[in-house]
Design an enzyme around this catalytic site. Structure first.
Site: not given
Length: 339
Positions: A75, A181, A183-184
């Site tokens: 990451k 957002g 994805v949500g």
């Protein structure tokens, strides 16, 4: 604080252009080159950003292992100080700083978008390193991974609903989506189209237009059928009242022991690194393995089978879905280490 050192490589550098700390954390390369997104976010201190990178990289190791893709966990975090505005100029400078750092890993870490970054940023990063995924489709990439990530969450939700409610359908279920957002919002729309009643929560109220809205602070404890954490991590605790929790947010639990507390309370929590794997499965199978869209989405849909298996094992063995997911990941990591 990190209790023990598990990562194989971590580099934090003060960006020479931006003056912003940038971190690349690699947790594991056992299954292959480390892969994970770039998070550009404001943090109280650079140490908070580095710690986030460490946690997220470890999560990517398990996400990729359970997903069955031949990549390790990594990451990147661009830790903008909380007091510093994120201007276009600062973004460009910080991304350039990070791009130079990623280049030094020489392909042993592969980056893509995460919170605060997107396909256009990946295209810009190509000026500094070849080792980034999810370029815009117009530039020959796969574009945003939000759609496949949402598809994976919905697949996990179907398996969870089958185990908890006896049916994979979301129709007539009351679902709280926290975080509207990229994805949500897709998950909320798909559930509403299926016949669910969606309750939405987001720090930006405008994103909740068209849905019943509740404050973020109270959303996690709502008496709904399904809770979908789709924003920040570290927020799911034993106050959850929904019998099923499935969502794309990373590192959802406030503490690891919350998984046991939820199970004891009759709450089924699908581990976030399993439910959120659709984006990485789609991107890596397309851009690294060369699969076409339909074949990659078929792989994403297999998340439903994976979650179903984990939940069945947890029920049969008196364990938790988290324990079963970690066991599966460790088995695959252990087998790869012997090769």
């Amino acid at each position: 604080m990190v209790e023990s050192w598990e990562h194989v490589e971590v580099v934090t550098r003060l960006g020479r252009r931006s003056g912003v700390p940038v971190t690349v954390a690699v947790h594991s390369r056992t299954l292959g080159p480390a892969a994970g997104g770039i998070r550009l976010k404001q943090y109280p201190t650079w140490q908070d950003g580095q710690l986030d990178a460490l946690r997220l990289a470890k999560g990517m190791t398990y996400k990729n292992a359970v997903a069955g893709v031949p990549f390790g966990g990594g990451k990147s975090v661009i830790a903008v100080p909380s007091s510093t505005p994120v201007t276009a100029e600062l973004r460009a400078a910080a991304l350039a700083d990070l791009g130079e750092l990623i280049a030094t890993f020489d392909g042993s870490y592969l980056a893509g978008p995460d919170i605060g970054t997107g396909p256009d940023d990946m295209l810009y990063l190509r000026e500094f390193t070849d080792h980034v995924f999810c370029l815009p489709e117009s530039a020959g990439g796969t574009g945003s991974s939000s759609g496949p990530t949402a598809a994976g969450v919905l697949a996990a939700l179907r398996a969870g609903a089958s185990a908890v409610f006896g049916s994979p359908s979301a129709a007539r279920r009351r679902v709280a989506v926290v975080g509207m957002g990229s994805v949500g919002s897709l998950v909320a729309r798909a559930l509403a189209e299926e016949g669910a009643t969606v309750v939405a929560a987001d720090v930006d109220a405008a994103r909740c237009a068209g849905y019943e809205q509740v404050p973020v602070a109270s959303a996690y404890g709502l008496p709904v059928d399904v809770l979908v954490p789709a924003a920040v991590g570290g927020v799911v605790d034993s106050s959850v009242r929904a019998p099923l929790v499935v969502g794309p947010a990373n590192n959802q639990l406030a503490r690891d022991d919350v998984a046991t507390a939820l199970a004891a309370a009759g709450v089924t929590w699908v581990p976030d690194f399993v439910a959120s794997a659709g984006g990485v499965i789609y991107t890596l199978t397309r851009e690294a393995e060369g699969l076409d869209h339909d074949a990659a989405m078929t792989r994403v849909a297999m998340i439903e089978d994976t979650v179903g298996t984990l939940l069945a094992r947890a029920a049969a063995g008196g364990t938790t879905p988290l324990a079963e997911a970690l066991t599966l990941a460790e088995q695959r990591l252990g087998a790869a280490a012997l090769v």
